[in-house]
Design an enzyme around this catalytic site. Structure first.
Site, PDB file in Angstrom:
ATOM      1  N   MET A 103      88.684  17.515  -1.398  1.00  0.00           N
ATOM      2  CA  MET A 103      89.117  16.291  -0.720  1.00  0.00           C
ATOM      3  C   MET A 103      90.613  15.998  -0.863  1.00  0.00           C
ATOM      4  O   MET A 103      91.037  14.861  -0.754  1.00  0.00           O
ATOM      5  CB  MET A 103      88.301  15.087  -1.225  1.00  0.00           C
ATOM      6  N   HIS A 122      84.818  22.659   8.140  1.00  0.00           N
ATOM      7  CA  HIS A 122      84.876  21.260   8.559  1.00  0.00           C
ATOM      8  C   HIS A 122      83.613  20.935   9.361  1.00  0.00           C
ATOM      9  O   HIS A 122      83.224  21.710  10.237  1.00  0.00           O
ATOM     10  CB  HIS A 122      86.121  21.013   9.415  1.00  0.00           C
TER      11      HIS A 122
END
Ligand code: GRF
Length: 237
Positions: A103, A122
């Site tokens: 992240m 993703h």
């Protein structure tokens, strides 16, 4: 996306098994687990996390892989925290850095120095829904379109200096259903992620998929295999 005329890899097993990857995670680690379970041509040499409490680190522990968790609390600033991770990545000898639910946004200079040697997964069909909350936004679009825009999925791409815009390697499409909520949709996409990510990393390790001058190159047999498996490797670049 383009094809090379010759296979890119002579399938030298020594070459394949010596391909070293480092996996970066921040949380649950289900993609990490799938990468561990499906490693054929690569070896995971270490798993790094920006969160030393990341639940996914247990998968690496159980597999006997070196784990390094960088707790934010141990550093005086965000910059120092990030720098410690970069320093570790620079020290380790690896062929590929694999982002699996990591992240943090990597610094431009770092990405430029490692061009073609960082991949990410993703949960959307890029270029749609870059960034966070991709499932939520895909559902909103689905509803706004009266159910017409029902295609969602995931993308594996090389990382460049902009978030989620690097050269696309492979995608899997999966449908949105009218009964879906964010959780059910995320769970459906995640199953696809677990198939496609190890497949791509194995193919990079065996040199059947390469990064050349900012584009993705793969050989024809890999493209055909992708088609058989339901992965889309052409038409998105
Ligand atoms: C996945 O959906 C991945 O696509 C995204 O973050 C999530 C990580 O999940 N980048 P997990 O930690 O691999 O379970």
């Amino acid at each position: 996306m383009s094809y090379s005329r010759e296979p890119l890899n002579p399938l030298n097993p020594l070459l394949n098994t010596s391909f070293r990857i480092t996996v970066l995670i921040s949380g649950r680690g289900s993609n990490l687990l799938s990468l561990i379970q499906h490693a054929k041509n690569y070896r995971i040499v270490e798993v790094i996390s920006d969160n030393s409490d990341a639940p996914g680190l247990r998968h690496a522990h159980q597999a006997g892989i070196d784990v390094i968790g960088f707790s934010r609390r141990s550093y005086p600033s965000l910059i120092a925290h990030k720098q410690a991770i970069y320093d570790k990545l620079e020290q380790t000898s690896h062929d590929l850095i694999v982002l699996a639910g990591f992240m943090q946004i990597l610094e431009k200079e770092f990405v430029e120095r490692h061009a073609g040697r960082i991949v990410n997964i993703h949960p959307s069909l890029l270029p749609a829904f870059r960034g966070l909350d991709s499932h939520k936004r895909a559902l909103e679009t689905f509803r706004r379109s009266g159910g017409k825009k029902a295609c969602h999925g995931c993308t594996v791409h090389f990382v460049n200096t902009e978030v989620d815009t690097g050269p696309i390697i492979a995608q899997t499409v999966c449908p949105i259903e009218s009964s879906d909520c964010e959780e059910t949709l995320a769970a459906r996409v995640l199953k696809h992620e677990h198939r496609i990510y190890p497949w791509v990393v194995n193919k990079i390790a065996s040199r059947n998929i390469c990064y050349q001058n900012g584009t993705v190159v793969l050989d024809k047999s890999t493209a055909l295999e992708a088609e058989r498996l339901g992965f889309n490797v052409i038409g998105f670049n």
